[in-house]
Design a protein around this motif. Structure first.
Motif, PDB file in Angstrom:
ATOM      1  N   GLN A 146     -36.196 -31.113 -23.917  1.00  0.00           N
ATOM      2  CA  GLN A 146     -37.220 -32.110 -23.574  1.00  0.00           C
ATOM      3  C   GLN A 146     -36.792 -32.924 -22.354  1.00  0.00           C
ATOM      4  O   GLN A 146     -37.568 -33.137 -21.423  1.00  0.00           O
ATOM      5  CB  GLN A 146     -37.412 -33.037 -24.791  1.00  0.00           C
ATOM      6  CG  GLN A 146     -38.684 -33.835 -24.805  1.00  0.00           C
ATOM      7  CD  GLN A 146     -39.889 -32.949 -25.070  1.00  0.00           C
ATOM      8  OE1 GLN A 146     -39.778 -31.737 -25.234  1.00  0.00           O
ATOM      9  NE2 GLN A 146     -41.068 -33.531 -25.075  1.00  0.00           N
ATOM     10  N   LEU A 147     -35.501 -33.308 -22.308  1.00  0.00           N
ATOM     11  CA  LEU A 147     -35.031 -34.108 -21.157  1.00  0.00           C
ATOM     12  C   LEU A 147     -35.158 -33.263 -19.891  1.00  0.00           C
ATOM     13  O   LEU A 147     -35.651 -33.715 -18.860  1.00  0.00           O
ATOM     14  CB  LEU A 147     -33.572 -34.540 -21.371  1.00  0.00           C
ATOM     15  CG  LEU A 147     -32.957 -35.383 -20.227  1.00  0.00           C
ATOM     16  CD1 LEU A 147     -33.832 -36.592 -19.891  1.00  0.00           C
ATOM     17  CD2 LEU A 147     -31.560 -35.855 -20.596  1.00  0.00           C
ATOM     18  N   GLY A 148     -34.782 -31.975 -19.999  1.00  0.00           N
ATOM     19  CA  GLY A 148     -34.894 -31.082 -18.834  1.00  0.00           C
ATOM     20  C   GLY A 148     -36.336 -31.044 -18.336  1.00  0.00           C
ATOM     21  O   GLY A 148     -36.615 -31.186 -17.139  1.00  0.00           O
ATOM     22  N   GLN A 149     -37.275 -30.922 -19.289  1.00  0.00           N
ATOM     23  CA  GLN A 149     -38.693 -30.845 -18.879  1.00  0.00           C
ATOM     24  C   GLN A 149     -39.151 -32.166 -18.293  1.00  0.00           C
ATOM     25  O   GLN A 149     -39.932 -32.197 -17.337  1.00  0.00           O
ATOM     26  CB  GLN A 149     -39.559 -30.467 -20.092  1.00  0.00           C
ATOM     27  CG  GLN A 149     -39.605 -28.968 -20.305  1.00  0.00           C
ATOM     28  CD  GLN A 149     -40.259 -28.599 -21.628  1.00  0.00           C
ATOM     29  OE1 GLN A 149     -40.682 -29.468 -22.405  1.00  0.00           O
ATOM     30  NE2 GLN A 149     -40.302 -27.313 -21.884  1.00  0.00           N
ATOM     31  N   LEU A 150     -38.641 -33.268 -18.836  1.00  0.00           N
ATOM     32  CA  LEU A 150     -39.042 -34.577 -18.293  1.00  0.00           C
ATOM     33  C   LEU A 150     -38.629 -34.676 -16.832  1.00  0.00           C
ATOM     34  O   LEU A 150     -39.395 -35.084 -15.968  1.00  0.00           O
ATOM     35  CB  LEU A 150     -38.369 -35.697 -19.096  1.00  0.00           C
ATOM     36  CG  LEU A 150     -39.061 -36.131 -20.382  1.00  0.00           C
ATOM     37  CD1 LEU A 150     -38.346 -37.318 -21.006  1.00  0.00           C
ATOM     38  CD2 LEU A 150     -40.518 -36.479 -20.117  1.00  0.00           C
ATOM     39  N   LEU A 151     -37.395 -34.236 -16.562  1.00  0.00           N
ATOM     40  CA  LEU A 151     -36.904 -34.337 -15.172  1.00  0.00           C
ATOM     41  C   LEU A 151     -37.766 -33.487 -14.259  1.00  0.00           C
ATOM     42  O   LEU A 151     -38.223 -33.926 -13.204  1.00  0.00           O
ATOM     43  CB  LEU A 151     -35.440 -33.889 -15.110  1.00  0.00           C
ATOM     44  CG  LEU A 151     -34.443 -34.812 -15.840  1.00  0.00           C
ATOM     45  CD1 LEU A 151     -33.037 -34.259 -15.774  1.00  0.00           C
ATOM     46  CD2 LEU A 151     -34.492 -36.218 -15.229  1.00  0.00           C
ATOM     47  N   SER A 152     -38.059 -32.260 -14.690  1.00  0.00           N
ATOM     48  CA  SER A 152     -38.825 -31.379 -13.782  1.00  0.00           C
ATOM     49  C   SER A 152     -40.304 -31.719 -13.869  1.00  0.00           C
ATOM     50  O   SER A 152     -41.051 -31.527 -12.919  1.00  0.00           O
ATOM     51  CB  SER A 152     -38.598 -29.914 -14.163  1.00  0.00           C
ATOM     52  OG  SER A 152     -39.140 -29.704 -15.449  1.00  0.00           O
ATOM     53  N   GLY A 153     -40.764 -32.282 -15.009  1.00  0.00           N
ATOM     54  CA  GLY A 153     -42.190 -32.561 -15.163  1.00  0.00           C
ATOM     55  C   GLY A 153     -42.589 -33.857 -14.496  1.00  0.00           C
ATOM     56  O   GLY A 153     -43.762 -34.155 -14.325  1.00  0.00           O
TER      57      GLY A 153
END
Lengths: 315, 306, 326, 290
Positions: B237-244
């Motif tokens: 989720q954190l990874g997606q937040l950064l890229s999202g």
């Protein structure tokens, strides 16, 4: 044994390599080691043993679903691996333990029983299915039902009908009654007894419940950690078990009779650990009558009277 | 523990290699990058000049190795638009994205985990219903639309918060809320389903049968097992937040990595885009590896220790 | 009549499902005296596990429990049950379960799980609690327990984990142990050893045991008293010896006849199976639940059968039950 | 022990489907939107692309300067907003369905093969899944569309090739659990071929789980398309897409907030409908599945 045995296993072995994770360390699990069995036509062999003794692996090998690392498997005199699938299917079929998992829940009963015929070109499928359902005591109205609507006992009957619709000569039953309640178990045992007589079936009956095996089997083979430790006619084995493990198994089977009380097994604290296989007898860590020689020397199978035993001490 | 660690790092290394290959290959998705850089109006000679200048005429593999080796040395190539090292531009912008992503993540966790636990403890209770409502609405409202509406309502009508730019910390309030609102549902669902599964196990019933009070059963037995799936999902989720966050950055005009990537795409400044994708992917691999190591710490079965 | 630790009357448990109200326990009376072993035996779906879980107050939240009388350890639990039970659990009454693989918390060491409850209830220090844990593990047959305290559950075999479960349940010296199919998931040889361990501990600690099982062999080996359950009610209750030698309820007789006994039942002969299947306990079910499957059923069975007393506090719920020999 | 008969699979499941609130509301709403999209030419009062600069930025009917002919007013190029909203449904549903077709088939096939065969095949596919998960989706999609040229087909193919991971993970887990079930061993004993077992026996058992993932992924795709279009790298003007309309309405955010409120609410409604349907399916199939 003049006539050719219906099922013959000679020196069958199978070892699994278990790997943990992508590049993890792999461990060897010796599921079946040097297993030899013979079952004559129309005879029922009981295969008993506790979890991890290799019963299920042996069943898969007999059914041709699993190729052994070593040894030969012959069904009705023909080598199993050389046999064409069409012939194998009409010779040998299984019945499994868990009625919930033995039938595809999204298919109706009629198509489940008809499937073997459809796969291998049976004729007049409807008549054959009706006959099979009647043979296993299933009311015709259940043909359109789903496995979910049936009781455990009824589902096991469907599994039986499905196995017998191609009229196989050999039926491999892998703990068919273990997941059933006592009253339903008796119904399925009676059904098996009737079918065996009526169709002249050769059967291998795998179970950890010795009382049921004693009732059904003509001969019994006892397995421990992948090895056959004793084989004899049912009467001989139950009257005078030779191998200490068989004796412990018989004593541990609790009959519904308060007079017998709790057996004293003296098997010590160790558990049957398939990974910790050192030389010598596999049962040594738990054997109540173990001697130094048992730990050092691997035991080989000795022929004794009508059967065999893998323990140099046994009489 | 060591064998587990080394295995896990080896896998991470392979993933990094593959990802670098993928982000490198992206350049050639549009056929010849030189034409793309030369722009639609550019003449053939311009494209040819660019091809030579950037060495696109060399065989693919050579270009890849050249790119990788320089990347390992920290040199991610030259930005075509700004004509300065890509690493410099990224270093100036990454701060915004990291703060935005991490703060939103922490806020999301602070909301989702307690809510998930409370919902699991009282199935079909009113907390459970509210949690489900938040989850369904959270996943239904597009984050960029929520951002715009938030600007209109809180920025324009009430004027509590600056409309754009990240000079002051107030500038981060709305973006963080919007971003975390999008992350809450999934974190809440995994906590809730994890707790429900664990609460029905025998060892929780055994703990209650031993007379342990409910709060100890929940914290010491249930939670410790329920957070295992949560840890792995949190990393994802954190990874997606950064890229999202690219969408949020463009709505709130925060010049983070996401916006930089968007602008570079419009300007066909491919090396920058390539570098950003690589960095975000590597960040993701680091996060998931850390999560697995944390999980191994929490769950002895993974460690392989007796 | 010895002093009773547990005395429940007309216990009813119903669970709402999509297909209507499942009345899993339909009026059960349970009484256990000090040091006695009561076996609650029955086939799947008869409500035996739910009865035991109800006694411990561990039923799921949406289950509904009613009873006329609920005395545990001399306390009346009909009112404010959860508050009173939470004080009794662990200290006076405790429970062990069927599946050894999920009975211990995989993320906590064995030592931690053994000592956590007793340190709270008796305020023991870590060292004192661990000494008792080592002594308990030794007693239940775990080899070199001192070293094993720091290990995690996945390092033990099924049989060993069941022993640890028993040790953990007995850490606070409870007076009543409820065992829900403790050996069903174990191999036959391990089962015999665990049952022997339970019997020995019962003698040493003066423990009363409520043993839930479907295996009549286990009942014969362990029980002083037996209650046979069918479709949510107790069909017959009697002393173990009487029940096996002189079963009075047609269902009990059918069960005993259906089990092949090596050396007794003629080999290969058909067993006397009970026809039909267990009824679904959805909604109200007047009359005797066994009548569709019973050979002796008559119209009289359509009305709720009244329990007819038998020897020593036993009873049988059947109009046509065979007479008890005086 | 043999459990009592669990509810029948087909007839009772249908009755439970209709009683579950999620399925009813979500399904109903979704059906409505699909109908609107299908009959757009009949329903839309005007041609969504027809510009009329004399009637720019007319407000919707609930404001005083509104014009009855344009119920929901017009956008900055004077195009009828109601018609664009109606046609916008086509893009969202079209892209959603198209992408799901591509990503679903890739993900399910990979998941089935990895779950059923295990061994090194499983390792390779799991590695691909991990690598794919580590790519920043929005960014990669943006770059791919920007470089690959923005047409609906490229958008659908790009998203289709990127968004298959959740399908693969769920199918792989389901296949692994079904692989050791005894009815599969029975089939192998019957000599049934691998393809038959995979697609005719294992796959039908996963309908429920796949349906749940499918509905959640459709919602995900619709949101992603809107985001890409909002960033100007999704659907190309003048095609009416809700995300694009929000982006176009952004400059007049202060005076005409309805320009972004209307397409945004339409988007919310559609995604909400799909999510409710997904949750409803999960509840209905939950008990039967266990």
């Amino acid at each position: 044994m003049t006539a050719v045995p219906m099922i013959r296993l000679a020196g069958v072995s199978k070892t699994y390599r278990l790997r943990r994770g992508l590049f993890g360390p792999s461990q060897e699990l010796r599921a079946v080691h040097d297993l030899s069995l013979e079952v004559a036509r129309g005879e029922t062999l009981g295969l008993v043993g506790e979890s991890g003794c290799g019963k299920s692996t042996a069943v898969s090998i007999m059914l041709g679903l699993l190729a052994p690392d070593a040894g030969r498997v012959e069904i009705a005199g023909q080598a199993l691996d050389a046999m064409a699938e069409r012939d194998r299917v009409r010779l040998i079929q299984p019945v499994f333990q868990n009625p919930n998992a033995a039938l595809n829940p999204v298919k109706r009963i009629r198509s489940l029983i008809a499937q073997p015929l459809k796969l291998h070109g049976g004729s007049e499928i409807d008549r054959e299915v009706a006959r099979a359902m009647e043979m296993v005591g299933l009311p015709a109205r259940l043909a359109q039902a789903y496995p979910g609507e049936l009781s455990g006992g009824q589902r096991q009957r469907v599994a039986l009908a499905r196995a017998l619709v191609l009229k196989p000569a050999v039926l491999i039953c892998d703990e068919p009654t273990s997941a059933l309640d006592v009253s339903v178990q008796a119904q399925i045992i009676n059904l098996l007894l009737g079918l065996r007589r009526e169709l002249g079936l050769t059967m291998v009956f795998v179970s950890h419940n010795l009382a049921v095996v004693e009732h059904l089997a003509d001969r019994v083979a006892v397995m421990y950690l992948g090895e056959k430790v004793e084989e004899a006619t049912t009467d001989a084995l139950f009257r005078a078990p030779r191998h200490p493990y068989t004796q412990a198994l018989l004593a541990a089977t609790l009959p519904p009779d308060p007079g017998r009380g709790l057996p004293e097994l003296r098997l010590g604290k160790a558990a049957a650990d398939p990974f910790a296989l050192r030389g010598g007898c596999l049962f040594a860590p738990r054997c109540p009558v173990v001697e130094p020689i048992c730990r050092s020397q691997p035991q080989d199978l000795r022929r004794v009277a009508e059967g065999a035993v893998r323990c140099q001490r046994a009489g | 523990m060591l064998s587990f660690l080394s295995r896990r790092l080896f896998v991470a290394f392979c993933v990094c290699l593959t990802v670098s290959g993928l982000s490198f290959a992206l350049m050639f998705l549009a056929g010849d990058p030189a034409i793309a850089i030369a722009g639609s109006g550019g003449r053939a000679e311009d494209a040819e000049a660019i091809r030579i200048a950037y060495g696109f005429n060399r065989p693919l593999l050579v270009q890849y190795f050249d790119w990788i080796t320089s990347a390992l040395r920290g040199d991610l190539g030259q930005s075509i638009y700004f004509n300065i090292p890509v690493t410099e531009i990224i270093a100036s912008r990454i701060g915004v994205t990291l703060t935005l992503g991490c703060v939103a993540f922490v806020v999301a966790l602070a909301i989702a985990v307690p809510l998930g636990i409370a919902a699991a403890l009282g199935p079909n209770g009113w907390i459970d219903r509210i949690a489900l409502m938040i989850a369904v609405s959270g996943q239904a409202i597009p984050s960029f639309w929520l951002g715009l509406m938030a600007i209109v309502v809180f920025g324009v009508w009430y004027g509590w918060v600056p409309i754009s730019g990240a000079e002051t910390w107030q500038g981060y309030i709305l973006p963080v809320i919007v971003l975390s609102y999008y992350a809450v549902p999934e974190l809440m669902r995994i906590t809730r389903s994890g707790m429900i599964d664990v609460l029905s196990t025998d060892y929780v019933r055994a703990a209650r049968a031993k007379g342990l009070p409910m709060h100890l059963v929940v914290s010491r037995h249930a939670l410790r097992n329920a957070i295992l799936p949560l840890v792995s999902l949190s990393a994802v989720q954190l990874g997606q937040l950064l890229s999202g966050s690219i969408v949020i950055e463009s709505v709130f005009a925060l010049n983070g990595l996401g916006r930089l990537a968007w602008e570079s795409l419009l300007r066909s400044d491919l090396p920058v885009v390539q570098a950003i994708i690589l960095i975000l992917a590597l960040l993701y691999v680091v996060l998931t590896t850390l999560a697995d190591i944390l999980n191994a710490g929490l769950d002895p079965r993974l460690r392989g220790g007796a | 009549m010895t002093e009773s630790l547990l005395d429940i009357q007309n216990l009813r448990v119903s669970i709402p499902t999509e297909r209507g109200m499942l009345n899993a326990v339909r009026g059960v009376d349970l009484r256990i005296g000090r040091g006695e072993t009561l076996c609650l035996v029955g086939e799947s779906g008869c409500g035996k596990s739910l009865t035991a879980t109800a006694v411990m107050g561990l039923l799921p939240r949406h289950a509904r429990i009613t009873c006329d009388r609920f005395d545990l350890m001399g306390e009346d639990l009909t009112a404010r049950r959860e508050a009173k039970l939470s004080r009794l659990r662990g200290r006076e009454v405790t429970m062990i379960f069927q599946d050894p693989t999920s009975a211990l918390n995989p993320t906590l060491t064995v030592g931690r799980q053994l000592t956590e409850a007793v340190r709270r209830s008796e305020g023991l220090s870590r060292a004192a609690a661990e000494d008792r844990a080592v002594e308990m593990l030794e007693r239940v047959g775990i080899s070199n327990p001192g070293a094993r305290l720091a290990q995690y559950p996945h390092g033990f075999s099924g049989g060993q984990r069941q022993r640890i479960m028993i040790a953990s349940a007995l850490m606070e010296r409870p007076r009543l142990l409820i065992a829900d199919e403790p050996t069903t998931a174990l191999d036959v040889t391990i089962q015999a050893q665990i049952l022997r361990l339970l019997k020995e501990l019962q003698g040493e600690l003066g423990l009363s045991l409520l043993l839930i099982t479907h295996d009549l062999g286990v009942v014969a080996a362990m029980a002083s008293d037996v209650a046979v359950m069918y479709a949510g009610r107790i069909a017959e209750r009697a002393a173990a010896r009487d029940l096996f030698q002189q079963p009075r309820h047609p269902y009990t007789q059918g069960l005993l006849a259906a089990i092949p006994v090596p050396g007794v039942t003629p080999r290969g002969a058909p067993l006397s199976a009970i026809p039909g299947r267990v009824p679904e306990l959805i909604g109200e079910m007047p009359g005797c639940a066994f009548r569709e499957r019973c050979a002796r059923a008559t119209p009289a069975c359509d009305r709720d059968p009244l329990p007819r007393p038998g020897r020593g506090g036993g009873f049988v719920e059947c109009v046509h039950a065979t007479e008890a020999a005086r | 022990m043999a459990e009592r008969t669990s509810p029948a699979r087909r007839p009772r499941a249908l009755r439970r489907l209709c009683r579950n609130s999620g399925v009813l509301i979500g399904g109903g709403l979704l059906a409505l939107i699909v109908l609107i999209a299908l009959f757009a030419p009949l329903l839309a009062p005007h041609d969504p692309l027809a510009q009329d600069l004399t009637r720019r930025l007319l407000p919707p009917f609930w404001q005083e300067r509104s014009v009855p002919e344009h119920l929901l007013g017009t956008d900055h190029l004077g195009r009828d907003y109601l018609s664009r909203l109606i046609y916008g449904a086509r893009v969202s549903l079209g892209v959603g369905a198209g992408v799901i077709l591509v990503s679903g088939s890739i993900g399910i096939t990979l998941g089935l093969v990895a779950g059923y065969f295990g061994g090194w095949i499983d390792m390779v596919i799991s590695f691909i899944i991990t690598a794919r998960l580590s790519l920043p989706i929005v960014l990669v999609a943006l770059a791919a569309v920007a470089l690959g040229g923005a047409s609906l087909t490229t958008l659908v193919t790009v998203l289709g090739l990127l968004l298959w991971d959740r399908f693969a993970v769920v199918t792989r887990a389901a296949a692994q659990s079904l692989r050791h079930r005894e009815f599969i061993l029975g089939l192998r004993a019957l000599g049934a071929g691998k393809a038959r077992i995979l697609f005719l026996e294992i796959l039908p058992n996963m309908q429920a789980t796949i349906l749940v993932v499918l509905s959640l992924e459709v919602a995900n795709v619709i949101l992603l398309e809107a985001a890409l279009s909002f960033l100007g790298l999704g659907v190309r003007p003048p095609t009416p897409s809700w995300g694009l309309m929000i982006s176009e309405g952004r400059d007049n955010i202060l005076f005409d907030p309805w320009l972004i409120a209307l397409p945004g609410s339409a988007l919310c409604l559609l995604v909400l409908a799909v999510n409710l349907l997904g949750d409803g399916l999960r509840d209905v199939t939950g008990p039967v599945q266990r």
